[in-house]
Design a protein around this motif. Structure first.
Motif, PDB file in Angstrom:
ATOM      1  N   GLN A 463     -14.213  15.476  19.248  1.00 60.40           N
ATOM      2  CA  GLN A 463     -13.065  15.065  20.007  1.00 60.40           C
ATOM      3  C   GLN A 463     -11.866  15.591  18.846  1.00 60.40           C
ATOM      4  O   GLN A 463     -11.794  14.784  17.819  1.00 60.40           O
ATOM      5  N   GLY A 464     -10.947  15.924  19.301  1.00 61.73           N
ATOM      6  CA  GLY A 464      -9.737  16.554  18.594  1.00 61.73           C
ATOM      7  C   GLY A 464      -8.543  15.356  18.863  1.00 61.73           C
ATOM      8  O   GLY A 464      -8.753  14.500  19.502  1.00 61.73           O
ATOM      9  N   THR A 465      -7.884  15.136  17.929  1.00 61.49           N
ATOM     10  CA  THR A 465      -6.810  14.348  17.717  1.00 61.49           C
ATOM     11  C   THR A 465      -5.325  14.924  17.732  1.00 61.49           C
ATOM     12  O   THR A 465      -5.044  15.899  17.071  1.00 61.49           O
ATOM     13  N   LEU A 466      -4.675  14.294  18.598  1.00 57.05           N
ATOM     14  CA  LEU A 466      -3.135  14.864  18.740  1.00 57.05           C
ATOM     15  C   LEU A 466      -2.293  13.812  18.398  1.00 57.05           C
ATOM     16  O   LEU A 466      -2.149  12.828  19.345  1.00 57.05           O
ATOM     17  N   THR A 467      -1.348  13.837  17.855  1.00 57.80           N
ATOM     18  CA  THR A 467      -0.438  12.663  17.217  1.00 57.80           C
ATOM     19  C   THR A 467       1.142  13.090  17.502  1.00 57.80           C
ATOM     20  O   THR A 467       1.497  14.119  16.933  1.00 57.80           O
ATOM     21  N   LEU A 468       1.682  12.131  18.126  1.00 59.75           N
ATOM     22  CA  LEU A 468       3.260  12.382  18.393  1.00 59.75           C
ATOM     23  C   LEU A 468       3.861  11.238  17.900  1.00 59.75           C
ATOM     24  O   LEU A 468       3.588  10.093  18.102  1.00 59.75           O
ATOM     25  N   ARG A 469       4.760  11.470  16.820  1.00 61.60           N
ATOM     26  CA  ARG A 469       5.160  10.383  15.923  1.00 61.60           C
ATOM     27  C   ARG A 469       6.637  10.648  16.023  1.00 61.60           C
ATOM     28  O   ARG A 469       7.359  11.794  15.859  1.00 61.60           O
ATOM     29  N   ALA A 470       7.403   9.572  15.738  1.00 59.83           N
ATOM     30  CA  ALA A 470       8.940   9.341  15.776  1.00 59.83           C
ATOM     31  C   ALA A 470       9.403   8.486  14.556  1.00 59.83           C
ATOM     32  O   ALA A 470       8.785   7.081  14.628  1.00 59.83           O
ATOM     33  N   GLU A 471      10.235   8.634  14.036  1.00 56.63           N
ATOM     34  CA  GLU A 471      10.870   7.733  13.131  1.00 56.63           C
ATOM     35  C   GLU A 471      12.462   8.218  12.714  1.00 56.63           C
ATOM     36  O   GLU A 471      12.643   9.328  12.466  1.00 56.63           O
ATOM     37  N   HIS A 472      13.080   7.068  12.194  1.00 56.04           N
ATOM     38  CA  HIS A 472      14.378   7.259  11.700  1.00 56.04           C
ATOM     39  C   HIS A 472      14.658   7.859  10.335  1.00 56.04           C
ATOM     40  O   HIS A 472      13.976   7.403   9.478  1.00 56.04           O
ATOM     41  N   SER A 473      15.473   8.757  10.179  1.00 54.19           N
ATOM     42  CA  SER A 473      15.684   9.012   8.661  1.00 54.19           C
ATOM     43  C   SER A 473      17.235   9.442   8.686  1.00 54.19           C
ATOM     44  O   SER A 473      17.856  10.501   8.959  1.00 54.19           O
ATOM     45  N   GLY A 474      17.945   8.349   7.992  1.00 52.45           N
ATOM     46  CA  GLY A 474      19.484   8.330   7.967  1.00 52.45           C
ATOM     47  C   GLY A 474      20.204   8.539   9.382  1.00 52.45           C
ATOM     48  O   GLY A 474      19.658   7.617  10.477  1.00 52.45           O
ATOM     49  N   ALA A 475      20.839   9.490   9.790  1.00 52.35           N
ATOM     50  CA  ALA A 475      21.847   9.600  10.892  1.00 52.35           C
ATOM     51  C   ALA A 475      20.918  10.627  11.846  1.00 52.35           C
ATOM     52  O   ALA A 475      21.346  11.115  12.746  1.00 52.35           O
ATOM     53  N   SER A 476      19.627  10.848  11.516  1.00 47.98           N
ATOM     54  CA  SER A 476      18.864  11.450  12.286  1.00 47.98           C
ATOM     55  C   SER A 476      17.370  10.933  12.711  1.00 47.98           C
ATOM     56  O   SER A 476      17.104   9.888  12.114  1.00 47.98           O
ATOM     57  N   VAL A 477      16.547  11.574  13.637  1.00 53.70           N
ATOM     58  CA  VAL A 477      15.235  11.138  13.993  1.00 53.70           C
ATOM     59  C   VAL A 477      14.344  12.370  13.785  1.00 53.70           C
ATOM     60  O   VAL A 477      14.746  13.378  14.021  1.00 53.70           O
ATOM     61  N   VAL A 478      13.208  12.019  13.047  1.00 56.03           N
ATOM     62  CA  VAL A 478      12.387  12.972  12.715  1.00 56.03           C
ATOM     63  C   VAL A 478      11.048  12.748  13.579  1.00 56.03           C
ATOM     64  O   VAL A 478      10.477  11.655  13.664  1.00 56.03           O
ATOM     65  N   ILE A 479      11.014  13.846  14.432  1.00 61.54           N
ATOM     66  CA  ILE A 479       9.734  14.076  15.374  1.00 61.54           C
ATOM     67  C   ILE A 479       8.633  14.925  14.914  1.00 61.54           C
ATOM     68  O   ILE A 479       8.755  15.968  14.337  1.00 61.54           O
ATOM     69  N   THR A 480       7.306  14.378  14.755  1.00 63.91           N
ATOM     70  CA  THR A 480       6.295  15.170  14.123  1.00 63.91           C
ATOM     71  C   THR A 480       5.083  15.376  15.391  1.00 63.91           C
ATOM     72  O   THR A 480       4.735  14.283  15.949  1.00 63.91           O
ATOM     73  N   ILE A 481       4.793  16.471  15.523  1.00 58.12           N
ATOM     74  CA  ILE A 481       3.673  16.889  16.501  1.00 58.12           C
ATOM     75  C   ILE A 481       2.567  17.250  15.629  1.00 58.12           C
ATOM     76  O   ILE A 481       2.590  18.186  15.120  1.00 58.12           O
ATOM     77  N   GLU A 482       1.401  16.577  15.138  1.00 55.55           N
ATOM     78  CA  GLU A 482       0.371  16.797  14.371  1.00 55.55           C
ATOM     79  C   GLU A 482      -0.966  16.999  15.114  1.00 55.55           C
ATOM     80  O   GLU A 482      -1.334  15.753  16.046  1.00 55.55           O
ATOM     81  N   ASP A 483      -1.608  18.135  14.871  1.00 56.29           N
ATOM     82  CA  ASP A 483      -3.037  18.117  15.573  1.00 56.29           C
ATOM     83  C   ASP A 483      -4.081  18.321  14.380  1.00 56.29           C
ATOM     84  O   ASP A 483      -3.676  18.767  13.133  1.00 56.29           O
ATOM     85  N   ASP A 484      -5.368  17.858  14.517  1.00 53.68           N
ATOM     86  CA  ASP A 484      -6.500  18.218  13.230  1.00 53.68           C
ATOM     87  C   ASP A 484      -7.290  19.285  13.586  1.00 53.68           C
ATOM     88  O   ASP A 484      -8.324  19.349  13.422  1.00 53.68           O
ATOM     89  N   GLY A 485      -6.476  20.480  14.146  1.00 44.93           N
ATOM     90  CA  GLY A 485      -7.295  21.604  14.579  1.00 44.93           C
ATOM     91  C   GLY A 485      -7.610  22.649  13.430  1.00 44.93           C
ATOM     92  O   GLY A 485      -7.588  22.300  12.280  1.00 44.93           O
ATOM     93  N   ARG A 486      -7.405  23.923  13.771  1.00 40.28           N
ATOM     94  CA  ARG A 486      -7.815  24.935  13.128  1.00 40.28           C
ATOM     95  C   ARG A 486      -6.867  25.170  11.911  1.00 40.28           C
ATOM     96  O   ARG A 486      -7.135  26.019  11.024  1.00 40.28           O
ATOM     97  N   GLY A 487      -5.576  24.909  12.371  1.00 44.96           N
ATOM     98  CA  GLY A 487      -4.503  25.015  11.208  1.00 44.96           C
ATOM     99  C   GLY A 487      -4.119  26.835  11.286  1.00 44.96           C
ATOM    100  O   GLY A 487      -4.560  27.447  12.182  1.00 44.96           O
ATOM    101  N   LEU A 488      -2.804  26.959  10.584  1.00 48.54           N
ATOM    102  CA  LEU A 488      -2.407  27.999  10.719  1.00 48.54           C
ATOM    103  C   LEU A 488      -2.962  29.071   9.396  1.00 48.54           C
ATOM    104  O   LEU A 488      -2.922  28.750   8.420  1.00 48.54           O
ATOM    105  N   ASP A 489      -3.197  30.399   9.899  1.00 46.11           N
ATOM    106  CA  ASP A 489      -3.817  31.161   8.831  1.00 46.11           C
ATOM    107  C   ASP A 489      -2.721  32.314   8.272  1.00 46.11           C
ATOM    108  O   ASP A 489      -2.073  33.069   9.015  1.00 46.11           O
ATOM    109  N   ALA A 490      -2.287  31.982   7.065  1.00 49.06           N
ATOM    110  CA  ALA A 490      -0.832  32.610   6.570  1.00 49.06           C
ATOM    111  C   ALA A 490      -1.301  34.234   6.571  1.00 49.06           C
ATOM    112  O   ALA A 490      -0.268  34.818   6.860  1.00 49.06           O
ATOM    113  N   GLU A 491      -2.564  34.478   6.077  1.00 43.70           N
ATOM    114  CA  GLU A 491      -2.741  36.005   6.041  1.00 43.70           C
ATOM    115  C   GLU A 491      -2.749  36.673   7.513  1.00 43.70           C
ATOM    116  O   GLU A 491      -2.050  37.739   7.383  1.00 43.70           O
TER     117      GLU A 491
END
Length: 711
Positions: A463-491
């Motif tokens: 089972q994979g995990t997908l997390t959607l997170r929000a938090e205040h940072s000063g005058a902004s809101v930081v929203i993070t979409i994180e998965d525990d998948g294969r990741g990005l292959d830079a090469e």
């Protein structure tokens, strides 16, 4: 009537949204009686309101669903994934029926029949006539003495912050006084948890001559409405477990839409164990008041009085909650709210003009008025902007259905988490964030999280995990979409970028910059085009939309482990705090949330490398606002540098003079100037002149290009 119909549509859409969330929660926890009751009540409310306003097709369709789901509520049918799927289809169908306005549509009527047939098949209903016959037989008890959605007083040990009414039966043993326990203190501690009604039982009290002061003859029923959970109530009686019998039952959730008159005296007595169903039915047949009949038949008046006290407590609590809800909330159209914000913006501009006029003159009285108006305007601005703020959780919860359906289509098992749903954002920003977040979530599911067999073969949970997170940072809101998948292959990204002509073959970029390439128009690493992705038209659209909101998007990833999409969004787009500067006879505004500091600057400070100055023992890229915007005239000998940031990058912008803070009412540029480089909007100053709001992200990118060219 049209006005009332539109009101019904709005309320029905809200109910359908809650229905969808309840169904998705039921799929995760099929035994959740609270959610089962919520589904039933939503359908019941839609059915009744639809019939009232002439939406007969919706009323009939929902009646069928309500009848079927009543079997689930009674425990006859179990909640399954197939049942949830059909009910979600039914929910979507009701939303389509809302737009018909009573006009028949043969195609949608056919869909209604198909869904009803599926529901009946899943529920194992033999025939419509048989079902109606059963309902008629049960009618006298359900309608005459109906109780809440959880018969028998729901046994529920969950801790919940929702308002709940409990029946606490406290029966001390006769010897309780002998260990020093004072029952009245326990009752006082219980009453402190919320609004309560206490019913004493004194029938065991002997005559005064026979009373033993060391023996307890009393017991109590406490009906209490509180935000506390059962464990908190149990803690009060922790030290009298051996000397008292304590029974705690949930008897009501006041927030439910159920009418308080549904809490009948007869059923309360059945739940208390005072009478049984057979005796209740016999009393109902006499068509007299239940209490009178039962007392005539020998039932103790004390038991009837206790049940009446419980009934009155529930009625009073629900009525009070409804009155508070009506007094504390008002439905206002978004158009009126937008108009209010525009008017406040004009007031802020007018106040700035008054303050400037008062400052130029020598009238103490006028200055005092200007200062008072400035304070009140700031409070009005903050209050108005807070009204526009909504918790982002309203958007987050919509994605549960998207994740469920898409993961099923792709054959993936995904556990979806949301964190920080209470984080507030401007209503306009939330509306515009919906599409970008949909793109990013779809990409995470399709590209990021692997199929279960692939995950298992690499040692990951299936089972994979997908997390959607929000938090205040000063005058902004930081929203993070994180998965525990294969990741990005830079090469691989680098190779594709070279093939598509986005990079020269000898390019040497760090991973963070390579990851940014996936947001270039037309770029895609997908081997084949699917219905979900592969055409390279998603991420560039996401970046454009985020940047149009004044935000930025950055990517973090580790191959084989995770990918994070991090969005930084300003809280509001209407009124912002700005830093006002002056260059070449014109005024400009930097968003204050992006400003780090201001420095003195002279030509001698510039290093030999073009566009670089030394600051805190580091090389700081700089650019001259005159050069960027082609402002005519000569620069003064002594200027100032405004250090701004975008993400992890910093740049110094050379201006003639820094004036100071400025409340900035953001105005959109006309179509002629909408694509102007380095400018994101405009504002009106106190003297009526226009100041341009600078696009810091574009300035940072421009500084990066200048720095690269100077190498």
């Amino acid at each position: 009537m049209d006005k009332f119909k539109e009101t019904f549509r709005e309320e029905a859409r809200e109910l359908l949204f809650g229905l969808e969330q309840s169904l998705l929660s039921l799929e995760e926890n099929p035994g959740n009686t609270e959610e089962i009751g919520a589904v039933f009540r939503a359908m019941h409310t839609i059915k009744g309101s639809a019939a009232m306003f002439g939406f007969e097709h919706i009323s009939q369709f929902t009646h069928e669903l309500e009848t079927m789901f009543d079997q689930v509520r009674k425990g006859v049918i179990a909640v399954t994934s197939d049942l949830v799927t059909v009910m979600l289809d039914a929910r979507d169908h009701i939303r389509e029926l809302l737009e018909l306005d009573g006009q028949p549509d043969p195609e949608l009527d056919g869909v209604s029949e198909q869904i009803i047939t599926k529901v009946r098949d899943l529920c194992g209903v033999a025939s419509h006539d048989e079902e109606d016959e059963t309902a008629v037989v049960a009618a006298p008890l359900q309608e005459g003495e109906g109780r809440h959605d959880h018969p028998g007083g729901r046994e529920d040990s969950r801790e919940s912050s929702s308002l709940t009414t409990y029946r606490v039966q406290f029966k001390p043993k006769p010897e309780i006084f002998q260990n020093g326990t004072r029952p009245l203190n326990l009752l006082a501690e219980l009453r402190a948890l919320g609004e309560s009604t206490i019913v004493p039982y004194v029938h065991s009290l002997p005559s005064l001559q026979k009373v033993d002061p060391e023996v307890c003859y009393f017991s109590w029923d406490v009906i209490i409405t509180t935000h506390a959970g059962i464990p908190e109530i149990q803690d009060i009686f922790l030290f009298v477990q051996d000397t008292a019998d304590v029974e705690i039952r949930i008897i009501d959730h006041p927030q439910d839409n159920q009418d308080a008159t549904d809490f009948r005296l007869g059923q309360i007595l059945v739940e208390r164990g005072v009478i049984d169903d057979t005796r209740l039915k016999e009393a109902i047949k006499l068509q007299k008041r239940i209490g009178e009949v039962l007392i005539e038949q020998g039932l103790s008046s004390r038991d009837v009085q206790a049940a009446l006290e419980e009934q009155e407590h529930i009625r009073r609590t629900r009525q009070k909650l409804q009155q508070e809800s009506a007094a504390n909330s008002v439905r206002v159209s978004s158009e009126k709210l937008d108009s209010l914000v525009d008017l406040v913006g004009e007031l802020v501009t007018l106040q700035a003009r008054l303050s400037q006029t008062a400052g130029e003159g020598d009238n103490p009285g006028l200055k005092l008025i200007a200062e008072g108006l400035e304070r009140l305007t700031a409070e009005l601005r903050d209050s108005t902007m807070s009204i526009r703020m909504l918790p982002i959780g309203t958007t987050f919860t919509r994605f549960k259905r998207l994740v469920r359906d898409l993961s099923a289509d792709l054959g993936k098992d995904i556990d979806f988490h949301t964190v920080g749903g209470e984080t507030e954002l401007d209503k306009t920003v939330i509306e515009r964030l919906n599409e970008p977040l949909v793109h990013l979530i779809r990409n995470s599911i399709d590209h990021g999280i692997e199929l279960p067999n692939i995950r298992s073969s690499t040692g990951k949970p299936a089972q994979g995990t997908l997390t959607l997170r929000a938090e205040h940072s000063g005058a902004s809101v930081v929203i993070t979409i994180e998965d525990d998948g294969r990741g990005l292959d830079a090469e691989r990204i680098k190779k594709k970028a070279i093939e598509q002509g986005l990079l020269p073959s000898n390019a040497d970029l760090p991973e963070t910059e390579l990851f940014q390439l996936i947001m270039e128009p037309g770029f895609s690493t997908a081997e084949q085009v699917t219905q979900v992705s592969g055409r390279g038209v998603g991420m560039d659209v996401v970046r454009q939309e985020i940047e149009s909101l004044g935000g930025n998007l950055r990517i973090e990833s580790r191959i084989g482990q995770y990918t994070r999409m991090i969005l930084e969004i300003p809280l509001t787009l209407a009124i912002i705090e700005g830093l006002l500067v002056h260059t070449g006879g014109e005024h400009y505004v930097f968003p204050l949330s992006l400003v780090e500091e201001c420095l003195e600057y002279s030509v001698q400070q510039r290093q030999s490398g073009k566009g670089i100055m030394r600051h805190r023992d580091e090389a700081l890229p700089i650019l001259d606002l005159r050069d960027v915007l082609e402002v005519p005239g000569d620069s003064p000998v002594l200027q100032q540098v405004v250090v701004v940031h975008s993400g992890d990058q910093k740049v110094g912008v050379i201006v003639d003079t820094v004036i100071g803070d400025h409340q900035t009412v953001v105005k959109n540029l006309g179509r002629l100037y909408r694509d102007a480089e380095g400018v994101s909007g405009a504002t009106i100053l106190g003297d009526g002149s226009v100041a341009l709001i600078l696009d810091v992200k574009r300035l940072v990118r421009l500084a990066g290009q200048i720095e690269a060219e100077s190498r």
